[in-house]
Design an enzyme around this catalytic site. Structure first.
Site, PDB file in Angstrom:
ATOM      1  N   SER A  17       9.224  -1.696  -7.596  1.00  0.00           N
ATOM      2  CA  SER A  17       8.221  -0.787  -7.930  1.00  0.00           C
ATOM      3  C   SER A  17       8.642   0.334  -9.183  1.00  0.00           C
ATOM      4  O   SER A  17       7.803   0.761  -9.920  1.00  0.00           O
ATOM      5  CB  SER A  17       7.758   0.095  -6.912  1.00  0.00           C
ATOM      6  OG  SER A  17       7.158  -0.768  -5.736  1.00  0.00           O
TER       7      SER A  17
ATOM      8  N   CYS B 175       1.707  -0.569  -0.093  1.00  0.00           N
ATOM      9  CA  CYS B 175       2.016   0.162  -1.384  1.00  0.00           C
ATOM     10  C   CYS B 175       0.692  -0.602  -2.453  1.00  0.00           C
ATOM     11  O   CYS B 175      -0.330  -0.277  -2.175  1.00  0.00           O
ATOM     12  CB  CYS B 175       3.355  -0.116  -2.010  1.00  0.00           C
ATOM     13  SG  CYS B 175       3.810   1.279  -3.148  1.00  0.00           S
ATOM     14  N   LEU B 176       1.230  -1.222  -3.494  1.00  0.00           N
ATOM     15  CA  LEU B 176       0.485  -1.633  -4.481  1.00  0.00           C
ATOM     16  C   LEU B 176      -0.173  -2.924  -3.699  1.00  0.00           C
ATOM     17  O   LEU B 176      -1.704  -3.139  -4.056  1.00  0.00           O
ATOM     18  CB  LEU B 176       1.216  -2.591  -5.442  1.00  0.00           C
ATOM     19  CG  LEU B 176       0.356  -3.352  -6.589  1.00  0.00           C
ATOM     20  CD1 LEU B 176      -0.455  -2.491  -7.397  1.00  0.00           C
ATOM     21  CD2 LEU B 176       1.298  -4.147  -7.585  1.00  0.00           C
TER      22      LEU B 176
ATOM     23  N   HIS C 145       6.074   3.034   2.816  1.00  0.00           N
ATOM     24  CA  HIS C 145       6.982   1.952   2.782  1.00  0.00           C
ATOM     25  C   HIS C 145       7.448   1.993   4.394  1.00  0.00           C
ATOM     26  O   HIS C 145       8.509   2.521   4.523  1.00  0.00           O
ATOM     27  CB  HIS C 145       8.158   1.905   2.086  1.00  0.00           C
ATOM     28  CG  HIS C 145       7.679   1.401   0.708  1.00  0.00           C
ATOM     29  ND1 HIS C 145       7.559   0.277   0.191  1.00  0.00           N
ATOM     30  CD2 HIS C 145       7.336   2.328  -0.363  1.00  0.00           C
ATOM     31  CE1 HIS C 145       7.587   0.272  -1.217  1.00  0.00           C
ATOM     32  NE2 HIS C 145       7.100   1.636  -1.433  1.00  0.00           N
TER      33      HIS C 145
ATOM     34  N   GLU D 107       9.139  -0.438   5.922  1.00  0.00           N
ATOM     35  CA  GLU D 107      10.233  -1.025   5.770  1.00  0.00           C
ATOM     36  C   GLU D 107      11.405  -0.037   5.310  1.00  0.00           C
ATOM     37  O   GLU D 107      12.512  -0.332   5.568  1.00  0.00           O
ATOM     38  CB  GLU D 107      10.216  -2.121   4.932  1.00  0.00           C
ATOM     39  CG  GLU D 107      10.566  -1.901   3.487  1.00  0.00           C
ATOM     40  CD  GLU D 107       9.368  -1.503   2.864  1.00  0.00           C
ATOM     41  OE1 GLU D 107       9.740  -0.702   1.651  1.00  0.00           O
ATOM     42  OE2 GLU D 107       8.488  -1.479   3.398  1.00  0.00           O
TER      43      GLU D 107
END
Length: 366
Positions: free
Chosen positions: A47, A248-249, A333, A335
Site C-alpha cells: 500500500s 482497505c482498497l 487492517h 490482519e
C-alpha cells in the site's frame, strides 16, 4: 566529513541529514506513520508503493529485520525518513539491519532530520511531493521538478500478481483478489483452513465465478480507488453470487461499485493505534491503518450500504455492510502486522457469513 543528504519538499522547504539505504535517489508522495514498532511490515506493505514514509517514532531498526515478517517479497516504497536508524540492532530473530535491507532493495533514506517538524508540516498542509538529493546545489532544480511532476495514481498494476497461484488449505475455497495484498491476509485465511487462490486485480467476475469459490476477499492496495475501474465492474458482477469481504482498497472499491464516491484525505491514516467504533456494539477497537483515501459518507445515502464502523478521531467511514446481500468491508487492517489484533475476529465473521450463505443455498435448492 560525513556525507550529507537533503530531503526536499515541493513547498520549497528542505531538511539536511545523513544518507541511509540506497544511493538510487527517488521522489514520491511523503506521508507519516505513527506506529512505534512494525517497521519491517510497514516498509514491505504494498500500500506504500511510490511513497516516502516518515516514521514519527524516533529510533527505527533497533530489533533488525528477519526473513519471515515481510508483507511482500519485494518492498515497493520510494524512501524512508527517520530521526535515527539503528546500526546495531539486537534481537534473536535479527538477520539484517534496517540499513542493509534498504540497500538491498534500492530504497533511499535520510536520518538525522527533525521528523516532528516534517510530520507537523504534513498534518497542517496535507501530503506533499518530496525527493532526495545528495547535492545542495541541486535543491532548487529538485523543487522545480517536484512542483511540475505528476505522480502515478494507480500503482495496483505494479504490485498485483501477474498470474494466479494457490496457498493450500483444507477447508473453504477463497479467491483473494490481489490489489497489493499483505501476506498476513493469506496467513489469516490459511489459519482458518481456507484454500486461497490469489488472482490478479483485473480478473473478471466471470472468471472468478467459474472457479466456484465459497468466498472472495478483496485485498488492500495502493493508490486512488477511482483509477481501478476494472475491479469496480468485477465487484458488481460477483455481488449476490459469492460472499465477499473487502479490506482497505477493497473496501473503497466495494463502496464505489454501489454508487458511493471517495475523496483524498489531507494526510490519511497511517499507524497502528487508530481507534474505530463498531456502531452495532458500541465497542472501540484499536486498529492498524494505512490509507490516504476514504469513502464520502454523504455519498452512501442512496446506496444499499450501511455504515458499520467509524473512525473516532475524524468520524470517517471505517466499515460497510450490504443491507441484504452477503458482503461487508472495513477500511482498516484486521490482519494487523503491524498493529493490534482487536479486529482479527472479522476473519471469523467472514467464514461464518460464507457458511450461512452455503446453508441457505442448500435449503433453497432442496
Amino acid at each position: 566529513m560525513l556525507k550529507k543528504r537533503y530531503l526536499v519538499l515541493e513547498d520549497g522547504s528542505y531538511y539536511e541529514g545523513y544518507p541511509i539505504g540506497s544511493d538510487q535517489l527517488t521522489l514520491g508522495e511523503i506521508v507519516f506513520n505513527t506506529a512505534m514498532t512494525g517497521y519491517q511490515e510497514t516498509i514491505s506493505d504494498p500500500s506504500y508503493t511510490g511513497q516516502i514514509i516518515t516514521f514519527t517514532y524516533p529510533l527505527i531498526g533497533n530489533y533488525g529485520i528477519n526473513r519471515d515478517d515481510f508483507e511482500a517479497l519485494v518492498p515497493t516504497l520510494n524512501g524512508v525518513v527517520v530521526k535515527e536508524a539503528s546500526r546495531q540492532p539486537s534481537n534473536f530473530r535479527k538477520q539484517k539491519t534496517f540499513h542493509e535491507v534498504l540497500q538491498e532493495y534500492d530504497i533511499p533514506g535520510i536520518s538525522g532530520v527533525d521528523t516532528r517538524s516534517i510530520t507537523r508540516k504534513i498534518r497542517n498542509n496535507g501530503v506533499l511531493k518530496a525527493g532526495f538529493t545528495d547535492e545542495k546545489s541541486e535543491i532548487d532544480s529538485m523543487i522545480a521538478k517536484l512542483q511540475s511532476v505528476e505522480l502515478p495514481r494507480n500503482e495496483v498494476t505494479t504490485v498485483s500478481t501477474k498470474s494466479p497461484y494457490v496457498s493450500t488449505g483444507y477447508g473453504l475455497s477463497v479467491v483473494l483478489v490481489d490489489f497489493g495484498k499483505k501476506q498476513n491476509i493469506v496467513r489469516e485465511l490459511n489459519a482458518r483452513g481456507c484454500n486461497v487462490t490469489v488472482v490478479p486485480y483485473d480478473t473478471s467476475a466471470e472468471a472468478i465465478i467459474r472457479m466456484s469459490p465459497d468466498g472472495v476477499m478483496l485485498s488492500n492496495g495502493p493508490g486512488d480507488p477511482e483509477e481501478v475501474h476494472v475491479a469496480v465492474e468485477m465487484i458488481k458482477g460477483i455481488l449476490g453470487k459469492i460472499p465477499f469481504f473487502g479490506i482497505c482498497l477493497g473496501h473503497q472499491l466495494f463502496a464505489l461499485s454501489q454508487g458511493a464516491t471517495s475523496f483524498k484525505m489531507k494526510f490519511g491514516h497511517r499507524g497502528a493505534n487508530h481507534p474505530v467504533k463498531d456502531l452495532k456494539t458500541g465497542k472501540i477497537a484499536l486498529t492498524s491503518q494505512n490509507h490516504g483515501y476514504a469513502i464520502d459518507k454523504a455519498s452512501l445515502k442512496n446506496t444499499d450500504l450501511e455504515v458499520t464502523h467509524i473512525a473516532i478521531n475524524d468520524d470517517t467511514v471505517e466499515g460497510l455492510r450490504h443491507k441484504s446481500l452477503p458482503a461487508f468491508s472495513v477500511q482498516y487492517h484486521p490482519e494487523a502486522c503491524p498493529g493490534p489484533s482487536d479486529s482479527n475476529y472479522l476473519f471469523d465473521e467472514f467464514i461464518d457469513m460464507i457458511n450461512e450463505y452455503k446453508t441457505k443455498e442448500l435449503t433453497n435448492n432442496a
